[in-house]
Design an enzyme around this catalytic site. Sequence first.
Site, PDB file in Angstrom:
ATOM      1  N   ASP A 125    -105.703  18.074 -20.243  1.00  0.00           N
ATOM      2  CA  ASP A 125    -105.052  17.262 -19.205  1.00  0.00           C
ATOM      3  C   ASP A 125    -103.585  17.069 -19.573  1.00  0.00           C
ATOM      4  O   ASP A 125    -103.213  17.154 -20.748  1.00  0.00           O
ATOM      5  CB  ASP A 125    -105.702  15.872 -19.127  1.00  0.00           C
ATOM      6  CG  ASP A 125    -107.052  15.888 -18.425  1.00  0.00           C
ATOM      7  OD1 ASP A 125    -107.417  16.899 -17.818  1.00  0.00           O
ATOM      8  OD2 ASP A 125    -107.740  14.848 -18.482  1.00  0.00           O
ATOM      9  N   GLN A 154     -97.829  19.837 -13.729  1.00  0.00           N
ATOM     10  CA  GLN A 154     -97.641  18.842 -12.660  1.00  0.00           C
ATOM     11  C   GLN A 154     -96.495  19.271 -11.749  1.00  0.00           C
ATOM     12  O   GLN A 154     -95.354  19.442 -12.211  1.00  0.00           O
ATOM     13  CB  GLN A 154     -97.315  17.486 -13.292  1.00  0.00           C
ATOM     14  CG  GLN A 154     -98.433  16.945 -14.170  1.00  0.00           C
ATOM     15  CD  GLN A 154     -97.927  16.039 -15.282  1.00  0.00           C
ATOM     16  OE1 GLN A 154     -96.877  16.318 -15.885  1.00  0.00           O
ATOM     17  NE2 GLN A 154     -98.650  14.976 -15.576  1.00  0.00           N
ATOM     18  N   ARG A 175    -104.581  24.321 -14.372  1.00  0.00           N
ATOM     19  CA  ARG A 175    -104.891  23.390 -13.279  1.00  0.00           C
ATOM     20  C   ARG A 175    -103.525  22.942 -12.772  1.00  0.00           C
ATOM     21  O   ARG A 175    -102.686  22.507 -13.562  1.00  0.00           O
ATOM     22  CB  ARG A 175    -105.670  22.181 -13.771  1.00  0.00           C
ATOM     23  CG  ARG A 175    -105.894  21.137 -12.659  1.00  0.00           C
ATOM     24  CD  ARG A 175    -106.335  19.788 -13.220  1.00  0.00           C
ATOM     25  NE  ARG A 175    -107.611  19.870 -13.889  1.00  0.00           N
ATOM     26  CZ  ARG A 175    -107.976  19.045 -14.874  1.00  0.00           C
ATOM     27  NH1 ARG A 175    -107.154  18.101 -15.303  1.00  0.00           N
ATOM     28  NH2 ARG A 175    -109.158  19.171 -15.445  1.00  0.00           N
ATOM     29  N   THR A 217    -106.141  19.116  -5.788  1.00  0.00           N
ATOM     30  CA  THR A 217    -105.518  18.235  -4.799  1.00  0.00           C
ATOM     31  C   THR A 217    -106.536  17.824  -3.739  1.00  0.00           C
ATOM     32  O   THR A 217    -107.516  18.531  -3.509  1.00  0.00           O
ATOM     33  CB  THR A 217    -104.326  18.945  -4.116  1.00  0.00           C
ATOM     34  OG1 THR A 217    -103.715  18.042  -3.191  1.00  0.00           O
ATOM     35  CG2 THR A 217    -104.735  20.212  -3.375  1.00  0.00           C
ATOM     36  N   HIS A 218    -106.251  16.655  -3.107  1.00  0.00           N
ATOM     37  CA  HIS A 218    -107.034  16.233  -1.941  1.00  0.00           C
ATOM     38  C   HIS A 218    -106.139  16.188  -0.717  1.00  0.00           C
ATOM     39  O   HIS A 218    -106.495  15.625   0.308  1.00  0.00           O
ATOM     40  CB  HIS A 218    -107.632  14.836  -2.168  1.00  0.00           C
ATOM     41  CG  HIS A 218    -108.062  14.598  -3.569  1.00  0.00           C
ATOM     42  ND1 HIS A 218    -107.220  14.105  -4.535  1.00  0.00           N
ATOM     43  CD2 HIS A 218    -109.235  14.847  -4.187  1.00  0.00           C
ATOM     44  CE1 HIS A 218    -107.862  14.029  -5.684  1.00  0.00           C
ATOM     45  NE2 HIS A 218    -109.070  14.482  -5.509  1.00  0.00           N
ATOM     46  N   ARG A 279    -104.927   3.722 -11.853  1.00  0.00           N
ATOM     47  CA  ARG A 279    -104.107   4.824 -11.315  1.00  0.00           C
ATOM     48  C   ARG A 279    -104.705   5.331 -10.008  1.00  0.00           C
ATOM     49  O   ARG A 279    -103.993   5.689  -9.082  1.00  0.00           O
ATOM     50  CB  ARG A 279    -103.998   5.962 -12.345  1.00  0.00           C
ATOM     51  CG  ARG A 279    -103.113   5.624 -13.534  1.00  0.00           C
ATOM     52  CD  ARG A 279    -102.625   6.874 -14.228  1.00  0.00           C
ATOM     53  NE  ARG A 279    -103.668   7.622 -14.903  1.00  0.00           N
ATOM     54  CZ  ARG A 279    -104.136   7.362 -16.126  1.00  0.00           C
ATOM     55  NH1 ARG A 279    -103.645   6.343 -16.809  1.00  0.00           N
ATOM     56  NH2 ARG A 279    -105.057   8.113 -16.679  1.00  0.00           N
TER      57      ARG A 279
HETATM   58  P1  FDA Z   1    -102.403  12.487  -2.312  1.00  0.00           P
HETATM   59  O1  FDA Z   1    -102.310  11.431  -3.353  1.00  0.00           O
HETATM   60  O2  FDA Z   1    -101.342  12.546  -1.273  1.00  0.00           O
HETATM   61  O3  FDA Z   1    -103.818  12.382  -1.648  1.00  0.00           O
HETATM   62  C1  FDA Z   1    -104.185  13.108  -0.489  1.00  0.00           C
HETATM   63  C2  FDA Z   1    -105.204  12.301   0.266  1.00  0.00           C
HETATM   64  O4  FDA Z   1    -106.393  12.142  -0.539  1.00  0.00           O
HETATM   65  C3  FDA Z   1    -104.783  10.860   0.576  1.00  0.00           C
HETATM   66  O5  FDA Z   1    -104.056  10.779   1.762  1.00  0.00           O
HETATM   67  C4  FDA Z   1    -106.105  10.144   0.661  1.00  0.00           C
HETATM   68  O6  FDA Z   1    -106.710  10.405   1.900  1.00  0.00           O
HETATM   69  C5  FDA Z   1    -106.909  10.828  -0.410  1.00  0.00           C
HETATM   70  N1  FDA Z   1    -106.835  10.142  -1.708  1.00  0.00           N
HETATM   71  C6  FDA Z   1    -106.056  10.471  -2.764  1.00  0.00           C
HETATM   72  N2  FDA Z   1    -106.281   9.644  -3.793  1.00  0.00           N
HETATM   73  C7  FDA Z   1    -107.226   8.788  -3.387  1.00  0.00           C
HETATM   74  C8  FDA Z   1    -107.913   7.709  -4.015  1.00  0.00           C
HETATM   75  N3  FDA Z   1    -107.659   7.370  -5.274  1.00  0.00           N
HETATM   76  N4  FDA Z   1    -108.855   7.049  -3.319  1.00  0.00           N
HETATM   77  C9  FDA Z   1    -109.117   7.385  -2.043  1.00  0.00           C
HETATM   78  N5  FDA Z   1    -108.508   8.403  -1.383  1.00  0.00           N
HETATM   79  C10 FDA Z   1    -107.578   9.085  -2.047  1.00  0.00           C
HETATM   80  N6  FDA Z   1    -102.570  14.164 -12.795  1.00  0.00           N
HETATM   81  C11 FDA Z   1    -101.878  14.261 -13.950  1.00  0.00           C
HETATM   82  O7  FDA Z   1    -100.744  13.783 -14.036  1.00  0.00           O
HETATM   83  N7  FDA Z   1    -102.440  14.890 -15.027  1.00  0.00           N
HETATM   84  C12 FDA Z   1    -103.682  15.467 -14.974  1.00  0.00           C
HETATM   85  O8  FDA Z   1    -104.137  16.042 -15.967  1.00  0.00           O
HETATM   86  C13 FDA Z   1    -104.408  15.382 -13.754  1.00  0.00           C
HETATM   87  N8  FDA Z   1    -105.648  15.916 -13.624  1.00  0.00           N
HETATM   88  C14 FDA Z   1    -106.238  15.979 -12.379  1.00  0.00           C
HETATM   89  C15 FDA Z   1    -107.459  16.652 -12.193  1.00  0.00           C
HETATM   90  C16 FDA Z   1    -107.973  16.823 -10.929  1.00  0.00           C
HETATM   91  C17 FDA Z   1    -109.250  17.589 -10.763  1.00  0.00           C
HETATM   92  C18 FDA Z   1    -107.306  16.270  -9.805  1.00  0.00           C
HETATM   93  C19 FDA Z   1    -107.820  16.465  -8.417  1.00  0.00           C
HETATM   94  C20 FDA Z   1    -106.159  15.548  -9.988  1.00  0.00           C
HETATM   95  C21 FDA Z   1    -105.632  15.369 -11.260  1.00  0.00           C
HETATM   96  N9  FDA Z   1    -104.466  14.635 -11.466  1.00  0.00           N
HETATM   97  C22 FDA Z   1    -103.820  14.708 -12.671  1.00  0.00           C
HETATM   98  C23 FDA Z   1    -103.988  13.685 -10.413  1.00  0.00           C
HETATM   99  C24 FDA Z   1    -102.963  14.317  -9.511  1.00  0.00           C
HETATM  100  O9  FDA Z   1    -101.768  14.514 -10.192  1.00  0.00           O
HETATM  101  C25 FDA Z   1    -102.696  13.426  -8.292  1.00  0.00           C
HETATM  102  O10 FDA Z   1    -102.182  12.217  -8.752  1.00  0.00           O
HETATM  103  C26 FDA Z   1    -103.915  13.171  -7.423  1.00  0.00           C
HETATM  104  O11 FDA Z   1    -104.690  14.329  -7.263  1.00  0.00           O
HETATM  105  C27 FDA Z   1    -103.486  12.725  -6.027  1.00  0.00           C
HETATM  106  O12 FDA Z   1    -102.695  13.718  -5.421  1.00  0.00           O
HETATM  107  P2  FDA Z   1    -103.187  14.585  -4.166  1.00  0.00           P
HETATM  108  O13 FDA Z   1    -102.647  15.967  -4.349  1.00  0.00           O
HETATM  109  O14 FDA Z   1    -104.638  14.495  -4.030  1.00  0.00           O
HETATM  110  O15 FDA Z   1    -102.391  13.974  -2.948  1.00  0.00           O
END
Ligand code: FDA
Length: 300
Positions: A125, A154, A175, A217-218, A279
Amino acid sequence: MHLLNRIIVATIPLVPRRIVRYFAGRYIAGETIDHAIAKVRQLNGEGTCATLDVLGEDVFTREEATAFREQANQVLHTIVREKLDSNLSIKLTSLGLKIDKDFCRENTREILKVAAGYGIFVRFDMEDSTCTSDTIEIFRALHRDFSKTGIVLQAYLYRTEEDARQLGAEGVGFRLCKGIYKERKEIAFQGREEVQRNFLKVLGLMLRAGAYVGIATHDSVLVDGAQAMLRDLGLRKDQYEFQMLLGVRPELRRTLVREGHKVRVYVPFGEHWYGYSTRRFKENPEIAGYVFKAIFMPNR
Ligand code: FDA
């Protein structure tokens, strides 16, 4: 972030721990390895694989860092014993990164030896930017001896494009995520669209270099953008995977599985759930609504 959400998130440190734990429930498997086993079994049954993470970070004693190493090894033994479809994710600050780099590297090596014996992949990570260079340095040193390892980059960091080029040329798998920590504008993109643009730019660069990428990502903009890119590049479904966090957008996860994509869910567990969970609250656009309902409509 919506103003009410921001206010709620700012008050989390004042909220009693048991209430925070209640809201954290959707994001963590539980506190014990048995909780983690049950959650991974359920996810495997739904057609997704997992990556298990023992919650913990910022450890400042060698004893604690050694204990985290032993817990990670226990996870590896459990994956094999219970026949789980899962790999392992680790955070170097839980293994002593802030105590001594050499100690951390050798502590981590002990985990990779066990993982290699079982053929299990281990993901490093990525934590905040004070850790980036050291994490990459330790990862590089160990990746030479343990090929079934990968790192996280990132998209919000300016340096990521160059890191992706260099590590990609060394045959590393990634990742790619946006990045969760608060970083300064001198080193990181701040705007949502800038981060999205850089995510897709770096993803393209990684995929064209032939790297196996966990697209983490989501964000529908990024999932759609990634899918278009995968089609344009004519990649097979075994040349990448989508990755999502436990408790976040499960309906999107199921759609991706139905479409035949490989999807991996990040499953954190353990006693040290507080930092990780807060977070996640910051990223949940509906947290204010949930808190409001829990306080004013507790029996609904
Ligand atoms: P965004 O935050 O814009 O989310 C998109 C949509 O998803 C939102 O509009 C909402 O609908 C939904 N959503 C997102 N978060 C939610 C929540 N907590 N509860 C409910 N709904 C939510 N970061 C890092 O710095 N180091 C790392 O090693 C990792 N590892 C990692 C592993 C995996 C498998 C994932 C998916 C993510 C990480 N991350 C991470 C976290 C990453 O950097 C990021 O902060 C989150 O994935 C949120 O970003 P999105 O791309 O999902 O977009």
